[in-house]
Design a protein around this motif. Structure first.
Motif, PDB file in Angstrom:
ATOM      1  N   ASP A 155       0.827  -1.201   0.000  1.00 22.05           N
ATOM      2  CA  ASP A 155       0.000   0.000   0.000  1.00 22.05           C
ATOM      3  C   ASP A 155       0.862   1.253   0.000  1.00 22.05           C
ATOM      4  OD1 ASP A 155      -2.173  -1.625   0.074  1.00 22.05           O
ATOM      5  OD2 ASP A 155      -2.584  -1.385   2.210  1.00 22.05           O
ATOM      6  N   GLY A 156       1.971   1.207   0.734  1.00 21.21           N
ATOM      7  CA  GLY A 156       2.875   2.347   0.787  1.00 21.21           C
ATOM      8  C   GLY A 156       3.486   2.649  -0.561  1.00 21.21           C
ATOM      9  N   GLN A 157       3.839   1.613  -1.316  1.00 20.07           N
ATOM     10  CA  GLN A 157       4.406   1.815  -2.643  1.00 20.07           C
ATOM     11  C   GLN A 157       3.372   2.417  -3.579  1.00 20.07           C
ATOM     12  OE1 GLN A 157       7.482   1.636  -3.570  1.00 20.07           O
ATOM     13  NE2 GLN A 157       7.000   2.182  -5.698  1.00 20.07           N
ATOM     14  N   ALA A 158       2.126   1.945  -3.462  1.00 17.23           N
ATOM     15  CA  ALA A 158       1.063   2.493  -4.304  1.00 17.23           C
ATOM     16  C   ALA A 158       0.818   3.959  -3.970  1.00 17.23           C
ATOM     17  CB  ALA A 158      -0.219   1.686  -4.115  1.00 17.23           C
ATOM     18  N   THR A 159       0.824   4.279  -2.669  1.00 20.31           N
ATOM     19  CA  THR A 159       0.640   5.673  -2.257  1.00 20.31           C
ATOM     20  C   THR A 159       1.779   6.544  -2.762  1.00 20.31           C
ATOM     21  OG1 THR A 159      -0.543   4.991  -0.251  1.00 20.31           O
ATOM     22  CG2 THR A 159       0.412   7.205  -0.262  1.00 20.31           C
ATOM     23  N   ARG A 160       2.997   6.039  -2.640  1.00 15.08           N
ATOM     24  CA  ARG A 160       4.164   6.792  -3.111  1.00 15.08           C
ATOM     25  C   ARG A 160       4.041   7.084  -4.602  1.00 15.08           C
ATOM     26  NH1 ARG A 160       9.112   6.635  -5.504  1.00 15.08           N
ATOM     27  NH2 ARG A 160      10.824   7.720  -4.420  1.00 15.08           N
ATOM     28  N   GLN A 161       3.651   6.088  -5.383  1.00 17.46           N
ATOM     29  CA  GLN A 161       3.533   6.273  -6.827  1.00 17.46           C
ATOM     30  C   GLN A 161       2.414   7.245  -7.170  1.00 17.46           C
ATOM     31  OE1 GLN A 161       5.735   5.164  -9.016  1.00 17.46           O
ATOM     32  NE2 GLN A 161       4.643   6.294 -10.617  1.00 17.46           N
ATOM     33  N   GLN A 162       1.316   7.176  -6.421  1.00 19.29           N
ATOM     34  CA  GLN A 162       0.207   8.096  -6.664  1.00 19.29           C
ATOM     35  C   GLN A 162       0.618   9.538  -6.367  1.00 19.29           C
ATOM     36  OE1 GLN A 162      -2.652   7.596  -8.106  1.00 19.29           O
ATOM     37  NE2 GLN A 162      -3.268   9.743  -7.850  1.00 19.29           N
ATOM     38  N   ILE A 163       1.356   9.721  -5.282  1.00 22.22           N
ATOM     39  CA  ILE A 163       1.850  11.058  -4.947  1.00 22.22           C
ATOM     40  C   ILE A 163       2.797  11.558  -6.037  1.00 22.22           C
ATOM     41  CG2 ILE A 163       3.299  12.359  -3.330  1.00 22.22           C
ATOM     42  CD1 ILE A 163       2.210  10.546  -1.110  1.00 22.22           C
ATOM     43  N   LEU A 164       3.684  10.686  -6.494  1.00 20.57           N
ATOM     44  CA  LEU A 164       4.646  11.060  -7.534  1.00 20.57           C
ATOM     45  C   LEU A 164       3.932  11.465  -8.816  1.00 20.57           C
ATOM     46  CD1 LEU A 164       7.736  11.116  -8.197  1.00 20.57           C
ATOM     47  CD2 LEU A 164       7.444   8.813  -9.104  1.00 20.57           C
ATOM     48  N   GLU A 165       2.927  10.692  -9.207  1.00 24.39           N
ATOM     49  CA  GLU A 165       2.177  10.979 -10.432  1.00 24.39           C
ATOM     50  C   GLU A 165       1.420  12.300 -10.305  1.00 24.39           C
ATOM     51  OE1 GLU A 165       1.180  10.117 -14.319  1.00 24.39           O
ATOM     52  OE2 GLU A 165       2.442   8.891 -13.007  1.00 24.39           O
ATOM     53  N   THR A 166       0.771  12.482  -9.182  1.00 22.58           N
ATOM     54  CA  THR A 166       0.015  13.714  -8.957  1.00 22.58           C
ATOM     55  C   THR A 166       0.943  14.929  -8.912  1.00 22.58           C
ATOM     56  OG1 THR A 166      -1.662  12.502  -7.695  1.00 22.58           O
ATOM     57  CG2 THR A 166      -1.575  14.891  -7.400  1.00 22.58           C
ATOM     58  N   ALA A 167       2.071  14.776  -8.223  1.00 25.80           N
ATOM     59  CA  ALA A 167       3.031  15.879  -8.137  1.00 25.80           C
ATOM     60  C   ALA A 167       3.564  16.239  -9.516  1.00 25.80           C
ATOM     61  CB  ALA A 167       4.182  15.487  -7.212  1.00 25.80           C
ATOM     62  N   GLY A 168       3.840  15.236 -10.330  1.00 30.24           N
ATOM     63  CA  GLY A 168       4.322  15.502 -11.685  1.00 30.24           C
ATOM     64  C   GLY A 168       3.336  16.338 -12.468  1.00 30.24           C
ATOM     65  N   GLN A 169       2.060  15.995 -12.370  1.00 28.71           N
ATOM     66  CA  GLN A 169       1.034  16.743 -13.098  1.00 28.71           C
ATOM     67  C   GLN A 169       0.914  18.175 -12.579  1.00 28.71           C
ATOM     68  OE1 GLN A 169      -2.451  14.314 -12.588  1.00 28.71           O
ATOM     69  NE2 GLN A 169      -1.623  12.615 -13.781  1.00 28.71           N
ATOM     70  N   LEU A 170       0.954  18.342 -11.260  1.00 25.42           N
ATOM     71  CA  LEU A 170       0.829  19.683 -10.688  1.00 25.42           C
ATOM     72  C   LEU A 170       2.063  20.538 -10.955  1.00 25.42           C
ATOM     73  CD1 LEU A 170      -0.892  18.838  -7.277  1.00 25.42           C
ATOM     74  CD2 LEU A 170      -1.905  20.002  -9.247  1.00 25.42           C
ATOM     75  N   PHE A 171       3.243  19.957 -10.812  1.00 25.12           N
ATOM     76  CA  PHE A 171       4.467  20.705 -11.115  1.00 25.12           C
ATOM     77  C   PHE A 171       4.478  21.134 -12.579  1.00 25.12           C
ATOM     78  CE2 PHE A 171       6.760  18.304  -7.512  1.00 25.12           C
ATOM     79  CZ  PHE A 171       6.542  19.342  -6.622  1.00 25.12           C
ATOM     80  N   ALA A 172       3.981  20.261 -13.448  1.00 27.99           N
ATOM     81  CA  ALA A 172       3.955  20.575 -14.880  1.00 27.99           C
ATOM     82  C   ALA A 172       3.020  21.747 -15.171  1.00 27.99           C
ATOM     83  CB  ALA A 172       3.521  19.346 -15.680  1.00 27.99           C
ATOM     84  N   GLU A 173       1.874  21.775 -14.519  1.00 23.56           N
ATOM     85  CA  GLU A 173       0.883  22.806 -14.795  1.00 23.56           C
ATOM     86  C   GLU A 173       1.143  24.106 -14.040  1.00 23.56           C
ATOM     87  OE1 GLU A 173      -1.374  22.626 -17.139  1.00 23.56           O
ATOM     88  OE2 GLU A 173      -0.591  20.622 -17.603  1.00 23.56           O
ATOM     89  N   LEU A 174       1.576  24.006 -12.784  1.00 15.69           N
ATOM     90  CA  LEU A 174       1.690  25.190 -11.929  1.00 15.69           C
ATOM     91  C   LEU A 174       3.119  25.640 -11.673  1.00 15.69           C
ATOM     92  CD1 LEU A 174      -0.940  24.129  -9.220  1.00 15.69           C
ATOM     93  CD2 LEU A 174      -1.317  25.510 -11.279  1.00 15.69           C
ATOM     94  N   GLY A 175       4.088  24.741 -11.875  1.00 21.39           N
ATOM     95  CA  GLY A 175       5.469  25.052 -11.542  1.00 21.39           C
ATOM     96  C   GLY A 175       5.778  24.661 -10.114  1.00 21.39           C
ATOM     97  N   TYR A 176       7.061  24.517  -9.809  1.00 18.64           N
ATOM     98  CA  TYR A 176       7.479  24.085  -8.480  1.00 18.64           C
ATOM     99  C   TYR A 176       7.073  25.088  -7.403  1.00 18.64           C
ATOM    100  CZ  TYR A 176      10.545  22.987  -4.569  1.00 18.64           C
ATOM    101  OH  TYR A 176      11.020  22.699  -3.318  1.00 18.64           O
ATOM    102  N   ALA A 177       7.332  26.362  -7.643  1.00 17.67           N
ATOM    103  CA  ALA A 177       7.090  27.387  -6.620  1.00 17.67           C
ATOM    104  C   ALA A 177       5.612  27.536  -6.285  1.00 17.67           C
ATOM    105  CB  ALA A 177       7.660  28.725  -7.083  1.00 17.67           C
ATOM    106  N   ASN A 178       4.743  27.301  -7.257  1.00 20.45           N
ATOM    107  CA  ASN A 178       3.309  27.514  -7.058  1.00 20.45           C
ATOM    108  C   ASN A 178       2.559  26.256  -6.643  1.00 20.45           C
ATOM    109  OD1 ASN A 178       3.471  30.265  -7.793  1.00 20.45           O
ATOM    110  ND2 ASN A 178       3.428  29.712  -9.962  1.00 20.45           N
ATOM    111  N   THR A 179       3.279  25.189  -6.386  1.00 17.09           N
ATOM    112  CA  THR A 179       2.657  23.931  -5.963  1.00 17.09           C
ATOM    113  C   THR A 179       3.054  23.642  -4.526  1.00 17.09           C
ATOM    114  OG1 THR A 179       2.798  23.055  -8.225  1.00 17.09           O
ATOM    115  CG2 THR A 179       2.422  21.473  -6.453  1.00 17.09           C
TER     116      THR A 179
END
Length: 224
Positions: free
Chosen positions: A18-42
């Motif tokens: 479950d921890g690995q799945a959560t980690r991957q979900q966070i990574l995927e979500t962060a990638g999408q948000l960083f891509a759209e908003l940038g590092y500073a705005n996320t």
């Protein structure tokens, strides 16, 4: 012989999965948000809420927001082309031209693939506005890949991998591939309507163009 598995073992394994799945979900979500908003705005809070993870998850899995961003950049590089793939290719007995074709195929083959979409946007943002983690990511990801590319082009051109002509050729060969990956949809829709972006045809075109260009540049460099 069947090895019995105790209930305690099953319980112990479940959190790790479950921890690995959560980690991957966070990574995927962060990638999408960083891509759209940038590092500073996320924010870490935004990432946790969007990935439906508790607010401590970023620190638990990645130490902090910087650690998460570093992991996202590494993942982005892997999705573009894995370093293991490049190393395996460089060590293979294939001809230099076949190696070049393989790299172009990996890059162009990603056209229209949404999995790579945020990865390219994140990398583009990072190059335009570098963060403190960029030097480490370049050292571990970009530099080894670039070295392999230079060696392959140098073999084709029969020039040293660090020859100025080889370095310029690396830009000429791979910049169009990266540009197409980043801007293929608006390019075909708004700039060059009717442009055929079928990957097999593009790969063949890129190879023909690269082959002719490398031959011409190599000849000019040797004539100096």
């Amino acid at each position: 012989m069947v090895v019995p598995v105790s209930p305690q073992t099953v319980v112990a394994r479940a959190p790790r999965q479950d921890g690995q799945a959560t980690r991957q979900q966070i990574l995927e979500t962060a990638g999408q948000l960083f891509a759209e908003l940038g590092y500073a705005n996320t924010t870490s809070k935004q990432i946790c809420e969007s990935s439906r993870a508790n607010n401590a998850s970023v620190n638990y899995h990645f130490e902090n927001k910087d650690g998460l961003y570093r992991a996202v950049l590494h993942e982005a590089h892997d999705r573009l082309v894995r370093i293991e793939t490049m190393i395996s290719l460089s060590e293979s007995p294939a001809s230099p031209e076949d190696k070049l074709r393989a790299i172009i195929t990996v890059l162009i083959g990603g056209l229209g693939n949404q999995r790579e979409g945020w990865a390219l946007k994140v990398l583009t943002r990072e190059l335009l506005s570098p963060s403190s983690v960029l030097p480490e990511v370049l050292e571990e990801q970009a530099f080894p890949k670039a070295k392999i590319v230079r060696e392959i082009l140098g073999q084709i051109m029969q020039l040293p991998p660090d020859d100025p002509a080889t370095l310029r050729s690396a830009v000429s060969v791979f910049a169009p591939c990266l540009f197409l990956l980043i801007a293929h949809e608006p390019l075909a829709r708004n700039v060059l309507p009717g442009l055929e972006l079928d990957p097999p045809a593009l790969i063949e075109h890129m190879m023909n163009y690269a082959r002719a260009g490398l031959q011409a540049v190599s000849g000019a460099a040797k004539a100096l």
